[in-house]
Design an enzyme around this catalytic site. Structure first.
Site, PDB file in Angstrom:
ATOM      1  N   TYR A  66       0.895  -1.060  -0.023  1.00 58.28           N
ATOM      2  CA  TYR A  66      -0.095   0.055  -0.168  1.00 58.28           C
ATOM      3  C   TYR A  66       0.808   1.265  -0.038  1.00 58.28           C
ATOM      4  O   TYR A  66       0.615   2.100  -0.718  1.00 58.28           O
ATOM      5  CB  TYR A  66      -0.911   0.062   1.233  1.00 58.28           C
ATOM      6  N   ARG A 115       1.754   8.720  12.753  1.00 54.66           N
ATOM      7  CA  ARG A 115       1.512   9.975  13.508  1.00 54.66           C
ATOM      8  C   ARG A 115       0.072  10.203  13.421  1.00 54.66           C
ATOM      9  O   ARG A 115      -0.419  10.645  14.533  1.00 54.66           O
ATOM     10  CB  ARG A 115       2.342  11.036  12.786  1.00 54.66           C
ATOM     11  N   ARG A 119     -10.988   5.449   8.745  1.00 51.18           N
ATOM     12  CA  ARG A 119      -9.806   5.151   7.922  1.00 51.18           C
ATOM     13  C   ARG A 119      -9.076   4.213   8.641  1.00 51.18           C
ATOM     14  O   ARG A 119      -8.675   4.419   9.994  1.00 51.18           O
ATOM     15  CB  ARG A 119      -9.113   6.319   7.205  1.00 51.18           C
ATOM     16  N   PHE A 141      15.657  19.163  -1.598  1.00 50.65           N
ATOM     17  CA  PHE A 141      14.509  18.692  -1.687  1.00 50.65           C
ATOM     18  C   PHE A 141      14.098  17.292  -0.919  1.00 50.65           C
ATOM     19  O   PHE A 141      13.114  17.084  -0.370  1.00 50.65           O
ATOM     20  CB  PHE A 141      13.903  18.620  -3.064  1.00 50.65           C
TER      21      PHE A 141
END
Length: 411
Positions: free
Chosen positions: A171, A218, A228, A288
């Site tokens: 997933y 978290r 969910r 980044f």
């Protein structure tokens, strides 16, 4: 105020002021919006509205890669918004996810029925898709391919739960690992990074899995409250009959054992993160990639063995985040940060935790991979006298409101 949360961390207060007064430009230089088309300016507006964590580092990327990653992010944000919208019936949502990549080439396609907070990226999708079609072919190919593969994977998990730990990996691969793969391919396509960065999909996948697992861990309470479930059943079923039962006060010890198991699983990706970052050569690409990763390990350190996770969302301090943004600009600095947070986790490992041995093993491996010579690096811990600290706090309290107003344009 954000500054009050950093009272015990004077280096964070210093960096908050430094960031406010222009230090942010070292990692997020100001863009030339005047030279952009109206649709591209709108895309950057949506970027800033929908992302707090990635907007700054995306806008700091060099050259044409910046626009490609901005559009990539917005396309995937639109796709993710479809997946998250619980008001869209499955018989409508599944085909949308499977076919979403085709909408990139449909000039008028949009979706105005979403109830999600980021619904504007669907309602005004034509603005995003026109800028997608303005990208070079090599960028379009990557974005379309990743969008297709993600949509199919998301549709697959709509109709089944995340059961085993392997399914958790799968997933997270669909929703984040593929993002890491796509970004790596964009880096290589821009020629700012070597082709090998785009070819090594295993390391790129780990970059995404580490961030996604951190977010899932978290967000336990927020996710369960809206129905969910992203924590894998193989993990939580060892400690509770239902996932939401972990929030019950009488099950706190069991809940912490489950939490620590999942944090340990997320930490196993850190050696790959270190290997990936060590390959990067362009400074803007390095920033980044590195900044979200060090924020993730800081977040995991805050989450590990923390009862507050089952009462609310555990977040790192803004001063802490700003300090990490300003420091994580070299490989040696990143290794130092990772080492220090892994040491923080090590100090929290309980003698009775069921995952103790696995946690100690992965922390030892992280320490080995992140080992650098510390003698030439400044310490991230600053010790100030109580008198100096009190004076600094008073000055901070008196100055903060003024600085927040006069330097607002820096954000």
């Amino acid at each position: 105020m954000d500054i009050l949360k950093s009272l015990g961390h004077p280096e964070e207060i210093f960096n908050l002021f430094k960031f406010k007064m222009g230090g942010c430009r070292t990692v997020m230089p100001k863009l030339d919006y005047e030279s952009m088309s109206e649709s591209l300016r709108t895309c950057y507006l949506y970027l800033n509205q929908t992302s707090r964590s990635f907007a700054a580092v995306i806008q700091a990327l060099d050259g044409e890669l910046r626009h490609a990653v901005c559009i990539f992010y917005l396309v995937l944000r639109a796709l993710d918004t479809v997946e998250d919208d619980m008001t869209i019936p499955l018989d409508k949502k599944v085909p949308m996810l499977n076919d979403f990549h085709t909408f990139l080439y449909q000039k008028e396609w949009c979706f105005t029925e979403s109830q999600e907070k980021d619904r504007q990226v669907l309602a005004d999708f034509p603005t995003i898709s026109v800028e997608f079609r303005n990208l070079a072919q090599e960028y379009r190919d990557v974005i379309s391919d990743i969008c297709h593969r993600m949509g199919v994977g998301m549709a697959e998990f709509l109709e089944k739960k995340v059961g085993s730990m392997k399914e958790w990996d799968l997933y997270c691969h669909f929703v984040a690992g593929l993002v890491g793969v796509g970004l790596s391919q964009l880096f290589s396509a821009s020629q700012l990074e070597d082709p090998e960065v785009g070819r090594d999909t295993e390391l790129a996948n780990s970059m995404g899995l580490f961030l996604q697992k951190t977010n899932i861990i978290r967000d336990y309470l927020e996710d369960t409250q809206v129905g969910r479930a992203f924590w894998p059943e193989e993990a939580w079923s060892q400690f509770a009959g239902r996932l939401e039962d972990l929030a019950e006060p009488e099950k706190l010890d069991l809940a912490l054992s489950c939490l620590n198991l999942l944090v340990t699983d997320a930490l196993r990706h850190v050696p790959d993160v270190i290997a990936y970052l060590s390959r990067l050569r362009n400074q803007s690409v390095f920033n980044f990639c590195a900044i979200p990763q060090v924020m993730a390990i800081a977040t995991l350190s805050s989450c590990y063995n923390n009862p507050m996770l089952f009462q609310g969302v555990v977040k790192i301090r803004k001063g802490q985040a700003v300090t990490l943004m300003m420091e994580a600009t070299s490989m040696s600095a990143v290794q130092t940060i990772i080492s220090q947070y892994s040491q923080e986790i090590l100090q929290k490992v309980s003698q009775t935790d069921p995952s103790r041995d696995k946690t100690l093993h992965i922390l030892a491996l992280i320490e080995e991979k992140s080992a650098v010579s510390q003698s030439s690096l400044p310490s991230r811990t600053h010790h100030l006298s109580p008198m100096y600290l009190s004076a600094a706090m008073l000055l901070a309290a008196l100055s903060w409101q003024y600085l927040s107003t006069t330097a607002a344009q820096q954000w």
